[in-house]
Structure formats: structure tokens, C-alpha cells
Design a protein around this motif. Structure first.
Motif, PDB file in Angstrom:
ATOM      1  N   UNK A  93       0.890  -1.280   0.031  1.00  0.00           N
ATOM      2  CA  UNK A  93      -0.108  -0.079  -0.001  1.00  0.00           C
ATOM      3  C   UNK A  93       0.853   1.221   0.037  1.00  0.00           C
ATOM      4  N   UNK A  94       0.314   2.169  -0.797  1.00  0.00           N
ATOM      5  CA  UNK A  94       1.151   3.460  -0.845  1.00  0.00           C
ATOM      6  C   UNK A  94       0.047   4.564  -0.387  1.00  0.00           C
ATOM      7  N   UNK A  95       0.381   5.417   0.630  1.00  0.00           N
ATOM      8  CA  UNK A  95      -0.777   6.326   1.132  1.00  0.00           C
ATOM      9  C   UNK A  95       0.117   7.689   0.919  1.00  0.00           C
ATOM     10  N   UNK A  96      -0.575   8.414  -0.120  1.00  0.00           N
ATOM     11  CA  UNK A  96      -0.268   9.724  -0.466  1.00  0.00           C
ATOM     12  C   UNK A  96      -0.830  10.692   0.681  1.00  0.00           C
ATOM     13  N   UNK A  97      -0.059  11.122   1.382  1.00  0.00           N
ATOM     14  CA  UNK A  97      -0.502  12.402   2.619  1.00  0.00           C
ATOM     15  C   UNK A  97      -0.055  13.616   2.085  1.00  0.00           C
ATOM     16  N   UNK A  98      -1.008  14.603   1.444  1.00  0.00           N
ATOM     17  CA  UNK A  98      -0.738  15.655   1.150  1.00  0.00           C
ATOM     18  C   UNK A  98      -0.819  16.810   2.287  1.00  0.00           C
ATOM     19  N   UNK A  99       0.300  17.626   2.274  1.00  0.00           N
ATOM     20  CA  UNK A  99       0.238  18.793   3.427  1.00  0.00           C
ATOM     21  C   UNK A  99       0.472  18.250   4.951  1.00  0.00           C
ATOM     22  N   UNK A 100       1.413  17.522   4.767  1.00  0.00           N
ATOM     23  CA  UNK A 100       1.788  16.597   6.107  1.00  0.00           C
ATOM     24  C   UNK A 100       1.931  17.830   7.229  1.00  0.00           C
ATOM     25  N   UNK A 101       2.425  19.042   6.976  1.00  0.00           N
ATOM     26  CA  UNK A 101       2.776  19.823   7.868  1.00  0.00           C
ATOM     27  C   UNK A 101       1.575  20.076   8.800  1.00  0.00           C
ATOM     28  N   UNK A 102       0.401  19.547   8.315  1.00  0.00           N
ATOM     29  CA  UNK A 102      -0.870  19.979   9.368  1.00  0.00           C
ATOM     30  C   UNK A 102      -0.661  19.012  10.473  1.00  0.00           C
ATOM     31  N   UNK A 103       0.183  17.731  10.498  1.00  0.00           N
ATOM     32  CA  UNK A 103       0.170  16.826  11.644  1.00  0.00           C
ATOM     33  C   UNK A 103       1.371  16.824  12.371  1.00  0.00           C
ATOM     34  N   UNK A 104       2.371  17.685  11.991  1.00  0.00           N
ATOM     35  CA  UNK A 104       3.608  17.548  12.366  1.00  0.00           C
ATOM     36  C   UNK A 104       3.634  18.019  13.910  1.00  0.00           C
ATOM     37  N   UNK A 105       2.774  18.834  14.484  1.00  0.00           N
ATOM     38  CA  UNK A 105       2.968  18.905  15.916  1.00  0.00           C
ATOM     39  C   UNK A 105       2.771  17.463  16.793  1.00  0.00           C
ATOM     40  N   UNK A 106       2.218  16.634  16.059  1.00  0.00           N
ATOM     41  CA  UNK A 106       2.006  15.356  16.588  1.00  0.00           C
ATOM     42  C   UNK A 106       2.904  14.390  15.967  1.00  0.00           C
ATOM     43  N   UNK A 107       3.749  14.656  15.513  1.00  0.00           N
ATOM     44  CA  UNK A 107       4.550  13.699  14.496  1.00  0.00           C
ATOM     45  C   UNK A 107       5.055  12.377  14.986  1.00  0.00           C
ATOM     46  N   UNK A 108       5.198  12.279  16.521  1.00  0.00           N
ATOM     47  CA  UNK A 108       5.707  10.974  17.026  1.00  0.00           C
ATOM     48  C   UNK A 108       4.622   9.597  16.698  1.00  0.00           C
ATOM     49  N   UNK A 109       3.066  10.522  16.674  1.00  0.00           N
ATOM     50  CA  UNK A 109       1.957   9.631  16.338  1.00  0.00           C
ATOM     51  C   UNK A 109       2.087   8.782  15.025  1.00  0.00           C
ATOM     52  N   UNK A 110       2.696   9.897  14.184  1.00  0.00           N
ATOM     53  CA  UNK A 110       2.863   9.206  12.854  1.00  0.00           C
ATOM     54  C   UNK A 110       3.794   8.211  12.683  1.00  0.00           C
ATOM     55  N   UNK A 111       4.962   8.129  13.610  1.00  0.00           N
ATOM     56  CA  UNK A 111       6.049   6.952  13.551  1.00  0.00           C
ATOM     57  C   UNK A 111       5.163   5.812  14.133  1.00  0.00           C
ATOM     58  N   UNK A 112       4.354   5.821  15.104  1.00  0.00           N
ATOM     59  CA  UNK A 112       3.513   4.944  15.681  1.00  0.00           C
ATOM     60  C   UNK A 112       2.717   4.158  14.501  1.00  0.00           C
ATOM     61  N   UNK A 113       1.902   4.954  13.740  1.00  0.00           N
ATOM     62  CA  UNK A 113       1.148   4.353  12.647  1.00  0.00           C
ATOM     63  C   UNK A 113       1.886   3.730  11.815  1.00  0.00           C
ATOM     64  N   UNK A 114       3.083   4.159  11.558  1.00  0.00           N
ATOM     65  CA  UNK A 114       4.002   3.315  10.509  1.00  0.00           C
ATOM     66  C   UNK A 114       4.306   1.971  11.095  1.00  0.00           C
TER      67      UNK A 114
END
Length: 673
Positions: A93-114
Motif C-alpha cells: 500500500x502507498x498512502x499519499x498524504x498531502x500537506x503533512x505539515x498539518x500533523x507535524x505537531x503530533x509527529x511521533x504519532x505518525x511513527x506509531x502508525x507506520x
């Protein structure tokens, strides 16, 4: 998958698609972020990449985060777009996430999702890097404007929609200038092209030079965040910390690439509250992460740290400086900037040899900031403008910027007369030399004579002797060797007595080059040129030996001493090549080819000729036109008509190696800077 008004294809990004695809095919790459300033083309590149991967069977999901009300809402949108079952299906699967800067204040949570979705790869577009451990960055730069093909294509594609009947193909130079002024920024080019619905191309260029880029409005169907460059910058700067915003405004005082050492020196004069070297460096790191600064090679080629601010960012940052910091702070920063770059020009402008070459290279790289420093000093009626303008004589000559130099020197010399008398004389002499090089040598004679008289009144005999060298060069061009010879001899006598070895060697070089044009002073020419070569060698000066090497080598050849001529010219060729002086290397190669042609009575050796032509092509305008007077042009070694004596002007200066015009077997002085 094209957006509103987009070109078919990659819109100048074709060369970026393949490397991004290769990165995404690497199993080690789980999060790849396309980072760049707003409007630089991240979304267009991402769409092209997805189309390429989709043809290979990759399942692609797209989530737009720009409309989220906050970081938590953006993270929820991202989570909803993930597969329900982490092990679902066999296909990646490839997820294209546009304008990721909107979630960067919660960037560690993105690492958990991966970590929870091992078969998932995220391709993100963002104005800032997430700074996650597993994040890979691909920086999306503006379109290249070196040749400008991609930038011009994008601009013209959009311009023809609103001004097809405007004959845009006949405005190639104007279009190229617009693309370079906007530094290839795609959104800026698209919005600027739409202005041609109401403005001619030349008027658009003029308004852009006045700082209009941020105020231009784009098409109504563009996303709100892309409707104008001002809106793009508003959103980008809002995402910065307050300290980074203040630092961005203060860094806008620089014109182009700047070293970190320059930042520390300039900002130290106007320190911000609680700013230290550590906090300043943290701010620069944040600006780099948000695409507001780009790391750049050091101007002097050293391992020093340097950065460059995109033009659109600099224009916005200067508004911040004016509106937030106030006029007084802005003025203080410009004063510190002028002190720093003016000092760097004055520190070394009288050096010789390798030090002089390094100085010339540094001034060339820092010329935008040097020019801004001089403009500030002139506007402030600061007497230091006299010293700085006089020291820039050589760079103006070397780069062929004669009109610019004359205009600025006019302004400098019009400043109140309280300035240093010596500096004023040097500035007047620089003005005379530039005037002679740009128009008529006779026009320079009265001013140079006045400068020589001024030095005599001041009791500065050595300075007067240096001016006599300039005066002799002008006399030779205007009236011939009989008027110039006595001036050269007088100057050499004084310079020798004063121990001014470099100027004495230079005067002998020019004396010999001038004497070589006569039939009755050949012995003098040989002696003077030989002494010049010896003098420059003793000083370790390799650049200025080109004139005597070339003239002396030619004279030896004309007198039948071909073995000695080849040895001397080969030595000069080696020096030119070691210094990276392609223009003078091509002159030496042509002279060597002439010697071999005459000795063997055969056609010019193709290897030497083709090498010389290649060097002439790559040497660029700084070499080929640095000393060309109005109406003159480089003479080919195969030309039957040598250049007229008055088209060969020996321009005194310190910044660029000399070049010699050659035509058949005629002997002419070097037209050097």
C-alpha cells in the motif's frame, strides 16, 4: 490527476520522478517526504510518481490534510485513510498524504502508525520536514534557471492562455529575465503569467523588480492557500516559532548566499533578545527544515557553512523586518551589513599573487551584497563609500560592468567633500579609468592628470607613480608610444626607489607591451618584458605574468627563436591552466599553434586549435568581454585584419588576469584588466 490549469506531464519535474520512484521501491523507505516551500511543485511531482507506481500495481490511497482544523483532526484523517487490517491483502500500500505539515505537531504519532502497518509506505508532501527517525527527505527545488528551458516552458504555457496574441515568442529575453527574477518558482511563474492579461511583458518585469511578486493574484480556481504568493508565505511563516520568524526577518538583510560567519558578525551588532549562537543555530535549522533557507556551498570554496534564502522568501522577510522590527532596527542591520561586506572588499584589495586571486574570487561571489553595502553607504552619505567604490574598480572592469561602475562613482564623488582626500583621489582615478575603457581614452587623460597632480600636491610620490602608469596607458591608446614611454619610465624609477615591486613589474609589463608595437623600440620591449617576468616570478605572482609571457613569447617567435618561444609560452600555459584561467590558456594555445604552424609550414594542428576554441567557449563572458571597448571584438588568429591600436586599452586594476588579442603575427599590447 492534473489540478486546475496544470500542464500535462511533469511540468518540468520529469527528471525528479525516477529518483522518487526508486526511493519508494526500496523496502527500507517507509516514509518519504517531498519537502519544499509552498507552490514549488510538490503535489505535481507526487501525482506523477503515483501514476508511475499505479501502473505497476501498487494500491494508492490519497488523503488531503490541508483542510483539517488542527493537528488532532489531521491525524484522525490520516488514521481513517489507513487499511482497516494491517495485514490486509498481499499487495503493498502507498498512502499519499498531502500537506503533512498539518500533523507535524503530533509527529511521533505518525511513527506509531507506520509501526502498526508494516506493509504501508507513506509518500508525503510537506512544507517542513517531520524530523522522524525513519523519515527520508526529498527536497523539491524551484525549476532550474541556468538554461531556463523548463521555467520558460511553464511560464509560456500559462501566458498563452491569457495573452496568445501578444507575440510572446518575440519577448524571449524578457521572459527569461522574468523566470530568473522569480528564480524558477513554479507557482510564482504561473501567477505572473496571468498578469499578462493586463500588462505587457516588459511592464510585468518592471513591476516584479519593484517587489510586486507577493501582491500578484492567481486564478480563482486555485486553492485558497495558492491564490497568491503573499498567502503562501503567510501560511509558511505562521508555522514557524516566534524566534525563527524574527531570525528570518533579520537574515533578509543579506542579498544572496551568505556564510554563517557573516551572519554571526552582522547580527552581533544588533543582537536580539536572549539570542545566543546556540539559539541562532536552532533557528537556522528550523528555517532550513521549512524550506526558508537552503544550505549552499561556501562562496570561497572552503568548508565553511553557507545558506541561501529564496527571493520570494527574502521579499516577504523584508516586509516582516520593516513591519515588526521597525525602521530603526532595519537601518542598524543594514549598517552592520555594509560594515561587514565593505570591510571584506577593503581587506585584501591591494594583495598580490594567490591572495589577490582569492580576493577577486570572493568579491565576485559576494558582489550582490557588496553592491547593497555600497548603495547603503551612498544613501547614508557615508564617506566610506569612496574607499569601497575605488576598491571595486577592478571587479567592474573584470566583469565588464563599466556603466554600473561609472554611475555609482558619479554618486560617490557627488557626496559632501568632508571625505578622505586620498580616497577621493582614488575614486576619481577609478572613474577616469572606467570612462576611458567605456568610451574614449582621450576623455580619461585630463582626469588622470588631475589625479597625478593631486598626489603630487599631497606629497604622495608612490601614489602619483601608480597613477602615472594609468596615465601612460591612456596616453598610449590616445597618442601612441612616444607620449606614453616617458611616463612609464618616470613611474618605474619612482616605484623602484620606493620598493613597490608589484607595481614596478606591472609598469614594465605594460611598457614592454606598448614598445612591442613599434619597430624602433624592440630592444626596450624585450628588456622590459623580461624584467617584468622576473619581477612577477620573485613575487610569486602567476596571474599578471600572462601579459609579458605572451608578448615576449611572440617576439621570440618573430625573431626566429622558436625553441625559446615554445618554452616560455608553455610555461605561461601551465600557469594559466593551474589557475583555472581558461581565457588566457586559450590565448597561449593559439600562440603555440602559430609557432608550430610557421615552423612546420603546415596547417594548424587540429588538437591545439580545437582545445583553444573549447577553452574560449567555456571561459564565459567575464573573460571574453571583460576589457572590450565599445565596438571592439576578439580577434581570431586566422583573421587577416588586426585590431586597431585604439581598440586595445590597458586598463589598470587588480582583479582579473590579463588577456592578449592576437591577429596573425602583428604585435599589439595586451588589453588587460
Amino acid at each position: 490527476m492534473s489540478g486546475p490549469g496544470e500542464m500535462n506531464g511533469a511540468g518540468g519535474r520529469g527528471e525528479d520522478v525516477a529518483p522518487v520512484v526508486r526511493l519508494l521501491e526500496d523496502p527500507e523507505v517507509r516514509l518519504l517526504t517531498l519537502v519544499g516551500i509552498g507552490g514549488v511543485g510538490k503535489s505535481r511531482l507526487a501525482r506523477q510518481v503515483c501514476e508511475e507506481l499505479g501502473r505497476g500495481g501498487t494500491e494508492i490511497r490519497v488523503v488531503e490534510l490541508a483542510g483539517a482544523s488542527g493537528p488532532e483532526a489531521a491525524l484522525a484523517l490520516l488514521t481513517d485513510a489507513l487499511p482497516a487490517d494491517p495485514a490486509e491483502g498481499a499487495a503493498p500500500h502507498l498512502l499519499l498524504a498531502k500537506n503533512l505539515e498539518a500533523v507535524l505537531p503530533l509527529a511521533p504519532a505518525l511513527g506509531t502508525l507506520l509501526a502498526e502497518h508494516p506493509r504501508l509506505t507513506v509518500l508525503a508532501t510537506s512544507r517542513a520536514a517531520g524530523r522522524l527517525t525513519d523519515e527520508h527527505l526529498f527536497r523539491v527545488r524551484p525549476l532550474d534557471v541556468t538554461d531556463g528551458a523548463a521555467a520558460r516552458e511553464l511560464f509560456l504555457w500559462h501566458a498563452r492562455r491569457v495573452a496568445y496574441e501578444g507575440g510572446l515568442d518575440t519577448h524571449e529575453q524578457t521572459v527569461t529575465a522574468i523566470c530568473r527574477l522569480l528564480e524558477g518558482h513554479p507557482l510564482a511563474l504561473i501567477i505572473a503569467a496571468r498578469q499578462l492579461a493586463t500588462l505587457p511583458a516588459e511592464a510585468l518585469l518592471a513591476r516584479l523588480r519593484e517587489g510586486w511578486a507577493l501582491s500578484m493574484k492567481g486564478a480563482v480556481d486555485l486553492p485558497d492557500r495558492h491564490r497568491s504568493l503573499g498567502r503562501v508565505m503567510d501560511d509558511s511563516v505562521t508555522a514557524l516559532s516566534r524566534a525563527a520568524q524574527q531570525l528570518l526577518a533579520r537574515l533578509s538583510v543579506f542579498e544572496d548566499r551568505f556564510a554563517y560567519a557573516a551572519v554571526a558578525d552582522v547580527l552581533a551588532d544588533v543582537p536580539a533578545e536572549e539570542e545566543t549562537d546556540e539559539t541562532r543555530w536552532e533557528g537556522i535549522s528550523e528555517l532550513v527544515a521549512h524550506g526558508m533557507l537552503h544550505p549552499a556551498p561556501s562562496a570561497d570554496g572552503s568548508s565553511g557553512i553557507a545558506f541561501r534564502m529564496p527571493g520570494v522568501v527574502r521579499e516577504y522577510a523584508r516586509r516582516l523586518l520593516r513591519d515588526d522590527a521597525g525602521a530603526q532596527t532595519a537601518q542598524a542591520l543594514r549598517r552592520a551589513h555594509a560594515r561587514h561586506f565593505g570591510g571584506r572588499v577593503l581587506d585584501g584589495h591591494e594583495e598580490h599573487g594567490v591572495a589577490a586571486e582569492n580576493w577577486a574570487r570572493r568579491v565576485k561571489e559576494e558582489l550582490p551584497d557588496v553592491r547593497a553595502a555600497l548603495r547603503f553607504l551612498i544613501d547614508s552619505a557615508d564617506g566610506r563609500a569612496l574607499d569601497l567604490a575605488a576598491a571595486l574598480r577592478g571587479p567592474w572592469l573584470a566583469r565588464g560592468r563599466l556603466r554600473e561602475g561609472i554611475g555609482l562613482l558619479d554618486e560617490v564623488l557627488a557626496l559632501p567633500a568632508e571625505g578622505d582626500g586620498a580616497a577621493r583621489l582614488w575614486a576619481r582615478e577609478a572613474h577616469a579609468v572606467l570612462t576611458g575603457a567605456s568610451s574614449s581614452y582621450a576623455h580619461a587623460l585630463p582626469a588622470l592628470q588631475e589625479c597625478a597632480d593631486g598626489w603630487q600636491e599631497a606629497g604622495e610620490t608612490t601614489a602619483r607613480a601608480r597613477t602615472l602608469v594609468d596615465l601612460a596607458a591612456a596616453e598610449f591608446e590616445a597618442h601612441g608610444f612616444d607620449r606614453a614611454g616617458p611616463l612609464y619610465r618616470e613611474a618605474i624609477g619612482v616605484l623602484d626607489a620606493a620598493g613597490d615591486r608589484w607595481w614596478a613589474a606591472r609598469a614594465r609589463s605594460l611598457l614592454g607591451a606598448s614598445a612591442a608595437t613599434t619597430e624602433t623600440h624592440r630592444a626596450l620591449a624585450r628588456t622590459a618584458l623580461d624584467e617584468a617576468v622576473r619581477g612577477f616570478r620573485e613575487l610569486g605572482e602567476s596571474t599578471w605574468t600572462h601579459v609579458p609571457h605572451q608578448q615576449l613569447g611572440r617576439m621570440l617567435h618573430e625573431e626566429g627563436h622558436d625553441v625559446q618561444a615554445v618554452a616560455l609560452l608553455s610555461e605561461g600555459l601551465g600557469l594559466a591552466q593551474r589557475n583555472g584561467d581558461d581565457w588566457n590558456a586559450s590565448v597561449f594555445l593559439n600562440l603555440l599553434a602559430d609557432v608550430r604552424l610557421t615552423r612546420g609550414r603546415r596547417r594548424r594542428p587540429p588538437g591545439i586549435t580545437s582545445t583553444a576554441c573549447g577553452l574560449s567557449r567555456v571561459s564565459g563572458p567575464d573573460r571574453a568581454t571583460s576589457g572590450v571597448s565599445k565596438g571592439s571584438r576578439p580577434a581570431s588568429t586566422t583573421s587577416a585584419k588586426p585590431p586597431a591600436p585604439r581598440d586595445l586599452w590597458v586598463c589598470p586594476g587588480r582583479c582579473a588576469p590579463s588577456s592578449l588579442w592576437t591577429a596573425g603575427s602583428s604585435s599589439r599590447p595586451a588589453r588587460s584588466t
